[in-house]
Design a protein around this motif. Structure first.
Motif, PDB file in Angstrom:
ATOM      1  N   PHE A 101      17.028   0.992  15.185  1.00 22.17           N
ATOM      2  CA  PHE A 101      16.814   0.851  13.690  1.00 22.17           C
ATOM      3  C   PHE A 101      15.410   1.155  13.462  1.00 22.17           C
ATOM      4  CE2 PHE A 101      20.363  -1.847  14.740  1.00 22.17           C
ATOM      5  CZ  PHE A 101      21.276  -1.460  13.947  1.00 22.17           C
ATOM      6  N   THR A 102      14.362   1.438  14.234  1.00 28.26           N
ATOM      7  CA  THR A 102      13.242   1.416  13.797  1.00 28.26           C
ATOM      8  C   THR A 102      12.233   1.787  15.016  1.00 28.26           C
ATOM      9  OG1 THR A 102      11.039   0.163  12.593  1.00 28.26           O
ATOM     10  CG2 THR A 102      12.758  -1.267  13.760  1.00 28.26           C
ATOM     11  N   ASN A 103      11.051   2.262  14.788  1.00 27.43           N
ATOM     12  CA  ASN A 103       9.983   2.259  15.898  1.00 27.43           C
ATOM     13  C   ASN A 103       9.003   1.248  15.625  1.00 27.43           C
ATOM     14  OD1 ASN A 103       9.119   3.463  13.352  1.00 27.43           O
ATOM     15  ND2 ASN A 103       7.705   5.063  14.636  1.00 27.43           N
ATOM     16  N   GLY A 104       9.141   0.454  14.740  1.00 29.60           N
ATOM     17  CA  GLY A 104       8.115  -0.769  14.369  1.00 29.60           C
ATOM     18  C   GLY A 104       8.903  -2.040  14.082  1.00 29.60           C
ATOM     19  N   GLY A 105       8.914  -2.383  12.985  1.00 29.24           N
ATOM     20  CA  GLY A 105       9.674  -3.414  12.533  1.00 29.24           C
ATOM     21  C   GLY A 105      10.720  -3.213  11.185  1.00 29.24           C
ATOM     22  N   HIS A 106      11.627  -3.889  10.950  1.00 31.36           N
ATOM     23  CA  HIS A 106      12.588  -3.306  10.191  1.00 31.36           C
ATOM     24  C   HIS A 106      13.520  -4.612   9.848  1.00 31.36           C
ATOM     25  CE1 HIS A 106      14.859  -0.536   7.722  1.00 31.36           C
ATOM     26  NE2 HIS A 106      15.791  -0.500   8.177  1.00 31.36           N
ATOM     27  N   PHE A 107      14.049  -4.437   8.624  1.00 34.30           N
ATOM     28  CA  PHE A 107      15.078  -5.679   8.363  1.00 34.30           C
ATOM     29  C   PHE A 107      16.433  -4.899   8.069  1.00 34.30           C
ATOM     30  CE2 PHE A 107      11.229  -7.915   6.489  1.00 34.30           C
ATOM     31  CZ  PHE A 107      11.514  -9.146   6.982  1.00 34.30           C
ATOM     32  N   ALA A 166       0.893  -1.207  -0.021  1.00 35.75           N
ATOM     33  CA  ALA A 166      -0.031  -0.046  -0.068  1.00 35.75           C
ATOM     34  C   ALA A 166       0.731   1.424   0.059  1.00 35.75           C
ATOM     35  CB  ALA A 166      -1.055  -0.124   1.202  1.00 35.75           C
ATOM     36  N   SER A 167       2.043   1.133  -0.057  1.00 38.41           N
ATOM     37  CA  SER A 167       3.161   2.148   0.002  1.00 38.41           C
ATOM     38  C   SER A 167       3.906   2.192  -1.049  1.00 38.41           C
ATOM     39  CB  SER A 167       3.727   2.137   1.433  1.00 38.41           C
ATOM     40  OG  SER A 167       4.693   3.485   1.467  1.00 38.41           O
ATOM     41  N   CYS A 168       5.292   2.531  -0.748  1.00 40.20           N
ATOM     42  CA  CYS A 168       6.429   2.378  -1.943  1.00 40.20           C
ATOM     43  C   CYS A 168       7.362   1.652  -1.307  1.00 40.20           C
ATOM     44  CB  CYS A 168       6.616   3.757  -2.327  1.00 40.20           C
ATOM     45  SG  CYS A 168       7.382   4.896  -1.061  1.00 40.20           S
ATOM     46  N   LEU A 169       8.388   1.191  -2.177  1.00 43.95           N
ATOM     47  CA  LEU A 169       9.871   0.611  -1.732  1.00 43.95           C
ATOM     48  C   LEU A 169      10.663   1.437  -0.600  1.00 43.95           C
ATOM     49  CD1 LEU A 169      10.852  -1.096  -4.868  1.00 43.95           C
ATOM     50  CD2 LEU A 169      10.267  -2.364  -2.703  1.00 43.95           C
ATOM     51  N   GLY A 170      10.574   2.758  -0.788  1.00 47.50           N
ATOM     52  CA  GLY A 170      11.218   3.753  -0.032  1.00 47.50           C
ATOM     53  C   GLY A 170      10.819   3.861   1.270  1.00 47.50           C
ATOM     54  N   LEU A 171       9.404   3.342   1.482  1.00 47.25           N
ATOM     55  CA  LEU A 171       9.112   3.335   2.874  1.00 47.25           C
ATOM     56  C   LEU A 171       8.778   1.952   3.596  1.00 47.25           C
ATOM     57  CD1 LEU A 171       6.108   5.746   2.777  1.00 47.25           C
ATOM     58  CD2 LEU A 171       8.330   6.251   3.802  1.00 47.25           C
ATOM     59  N   SER A 172       8.524   0.845   2.565  1.00 46.54           N
ATOM     60  CA  SER A 172       8.269  -0.562   3.069  1.00 46.54           C
ATOM     61  C   SER A 172       9.151  -1.555   2.541  1.00 46.54           C
ATOM     62  CB  SER A 172       6.673  -0.665   2.854  1.00 46.54           C
ATOM     63  OG  SER A 172       5.969   0.291   3.318  1.00 46.54           O
ATOM     64  N   THR A 177       1.171  -5.542   7.276  1.00 49.85           N
ATOM     65  CA  THR A 177       2.254  -5.967   7.926  1.00 49.85           C
ATOM     66  C   THR A 177       3.431  -5.661   7.241  1.00 49.85           C
ATOM     67  OG1 THR A 177       0.683  -7.921   8.789  1.00 49.85           O
ATOM     68  CG2 THR A 177       3.322  -8.214   9.004  1.00 49.85           C
ATOM     69  N   GLY A 178       3.528  -6.079   6.159  1.00 48.98           N
ATOM     70  CA  GLY A 178       4.766  -6.007   5.202  1.00 48.98           C
ATOM     71  C   GLY A 178       5.460  -7.228   4.665  1.00 48.98           C
ATOM     72  N   THR A 179       6.851  -7.139   4.436  1.00 48.49           N
ATOM     73  CA  THR A 179       7.264  -8.356   3.997  1.00 48.49           C
ATOM     74  C   THR A 179       7.267  -9.598   4.680  1.00 48.49           C
ATOM     75  OG1 THR A 179       8.857  -6.778   2.631  1.00 48.49           O
ATOM     76  CG2 THR A 179       9.235  -9.031   2.920  1.00 48.49           C
ATOM     77  N   LYS A 180       6.841 -10.844   4.253  1.00 51.55           N
ATOM     78  CA  LYS A 180       6.577 -11.676   5.109  1.00 51.55           C
ATOM     79  C   LYS A 180       8.313 -12.440   5.158  1.00 51.55           C
ATOM     80  CE  LYS A 180       2.343 -13.724   3.421  1.00 51.55           C
ATOM     81  NZ  LYS A 180       1.567 -14.650   3.002  1.00 51.55           N
ATOM     82  N   TRP A 181       8.292 -13.030   6.472  1.00 48.51           N
ATOM     83  CA  TRP A 181       9.880 -13.749   6.816  1.00 48.51           C
ATOM     84  C   TRP A 181      10.162 -14.839   5.688  1.00 48.51           C
ATOM     85  CZ3 TRP A 181       8.930 -14.156  12.783  1.00 48.51           C
ATOM     86  CH2 TRP A 181       9.060 -12.741  13.403  1.00 48.51           C
ATOM     87  N   ALA A 182       9.070 -15.438   4.975  1.00 46.36           N
ATOM     88  CA  ALA A 182       9.270 -16.527   3.960  1.00 46.36           C
ATOM     89  C   ALA A 182      10.180 -15.977   2.967  1.00 46.36           C
ATOM     90  CB  ALA A 182       8.155 -17.176   3.619  1.00 46.36           C
ATOM     91  N   LEU A 183      10.066 -14.624   2.524  1.00 47.25           N
ATOM     92  CA  LEU A 183      10.999 -14.450   1.330  1.00 47.25           C
ATOM     93  C   LEU A 183      12.438 -14.575   1.730  1.00 47.25           C
ATOM     94  CD1 LEU A 183      11.011 -12.566  -1.101  1.00 47.25           C
ATOM     95  CD2 LEU A 183      11.543 -10.621   0.417  1.00 47.25           C
TER      96      LEU A 183
END
Length: 383
Positions: A315-321, A221-227, A266-272
């Motif tokens: 690194f983040t206020n939520g979740g991040h890789f 729902a966003s863009c690569l730059g954010l998510s 949620t974002g990118t699944k860990w299965a990636l």
């Protein structure tokens, strides 16, 4: 052929002449290379660094061309006909090959040096910013403060109502993004830029998710730059292990969207990092978060990169890789796809361990053997 002629005085003189010529040739190459290396300083601007590498490639090409011109043409006769002519040609041909190899090594070395210096010497004009949750009101106030202190933020603040609030919150948490945000309203959201040859050639490339070549592209729902931290991290690992120039953050982001590795809300699944990674020629295996510091550093030093999913913290206020790319001076080199400033620092194991939610260690599919090194969780698990 050389051995049969060394016994004669004329042969010995000729042999010495050829060796002398070779010594002069190599000495000139070494002096020229040393001079170039001494006079060039890697700029903090990566574009300038790549331009310097291009100049070196051109200079190496000129040297090689001159050396090739020195090799006698086939069929030319003279004093050194016969075995001596053949010996001379063999020596010069070897020199040309050595020149090409040396030039390639120099270019690669300069690329690595530019990458390392860019991160080690980076000093953010905005200082270190710890990510935090911001309400809309708090975000606009923070943006106003940035605009008052830094003129590049003024146009964004004046038109803040035109921007998505999540983009402005990201900017306040990471002022490095100012140019990316400034270009957002007029950005091309359909065309992705490619990785450069220099980027692919590095031992371990560093990419930003908000790089303007792909950061504006849709992702969920966003863009690569954010998510797009997940696809960007996997891109760095894939290119580092396979030199696959097609595995850009944009390509992996598109792959994730088309193959169900992105979950709305949620974002990118860990299965990636496991099943998805296999499509790009690498094996991702979930690593126990209880892995000791010694074992983790051993893996990194042996060339097995690690991707971490981290919770709120540095690194983040939520979740991040993030990517654990290597070890320097007993500390861990982190490649954060969202921050050059955080990637320019070395991190101790304990600081990172406290923020880890999941870890995956990677190897090229053709390498194999990693599963025997540590007790790990089955790669098929990490959903």
């Amino acid at each position: 052929m050389i051995k049969n002629n060394v016994g004669s005085k004329a042969g010995l003189r000729k042999f010495k002449s050829v060796l002398y010529m070779g010594a002069v040739f190599l000495a000139g190459l070494i002096i020229g290379t040393a001079g170039a290396s001494a006079s060039e300083k890697v700029s903090a601007d990566e574009n300038v660094a790549e331009a310097a590498v291009g100049d070196m490639e051109a200079a190496a090409g000129d040297t090689k061309t001159a050396a090739e011109a020195a090799v006698p043409a086939e069929g030319v006769t003279g004093e050194a006909d016969g075995p001596w002519k053949e010996a001379e040609a063999v020596i010069l041909t070897d020199m040309i090959e050595m020149t090409g190899e040396t030039a390639a090594q120099e270019v690669t070395g300069q690329q690595e040096e530019a990458e390392t210096d860019l991160l080690n010497d980076f000093v953010s004009r905005y200082g270190t910013v710890v990510p935090r949750d911001l309400s809309d009101k708090e975000c606009i106030k923070a943006l106003a403060e940035l605009a008052e202190q830094y003129p590049e933020f003024e146009p964004i603040y004046e038109a803040w109502e035109d921007y998505p609030m999540e983009l402005l919150v990201a900017l306040c948490n990471n002022p490095e993004m100012v140019d990316f945000v400034a270009g957002y309203l007029d950005a091309d959201t359909e065309t992705a830029g490619e990785l450069t040859e220099a980027e692919v050639g590095r031992d371990f490339p560093y990419y930003l998710q908000w790089d303007e070549r792909w950061g504006y592209l849709p992702y969920g729902a966003s863009c690569l730059g954010l998510s797009g931290c997940g696809p960007t991290c996997l891109s760095m690992v894939v290119v580092a292990l396979t030199d696959n120039a097609e595995a850009s953050p944009a390509a992996i982001g598109e792959f994730a969207m088309e193959n169900g590795y992105y979950m709305s809300g949620t974002g990118t699944k860990w299965a990636l990092m496991t099943k998805g990674a296999a499509s790009f020629g690498v094996i991702g295996t979930e690593l126990l978060t209880t892995t000791s510091e010694e074992d983790l550093l051993d893996l990194l030093e042996e060339g097995y990169p690690v991707i971490c999913s981290v919770k709120a913290g540095d690194f983040t206020n939520g979740g991040h890789f993030i990517v654990l790319a290597g070890v320097e001076d007993g500390q861990i080199r982190v490649y954060d796809p969202n921050s050059v400033e955080r990637s320019s620092r070395l991190w101790d194991y304990e600081t990172l361990r406290k923020q880890m939610k999941k870890m995956w260690v990677f190897e090229a599919a053709e390498r194999g053997g990693l599963s025997m090194k540590l007790p790990v969780i089955d790669a098929a698990s990490g959903e």
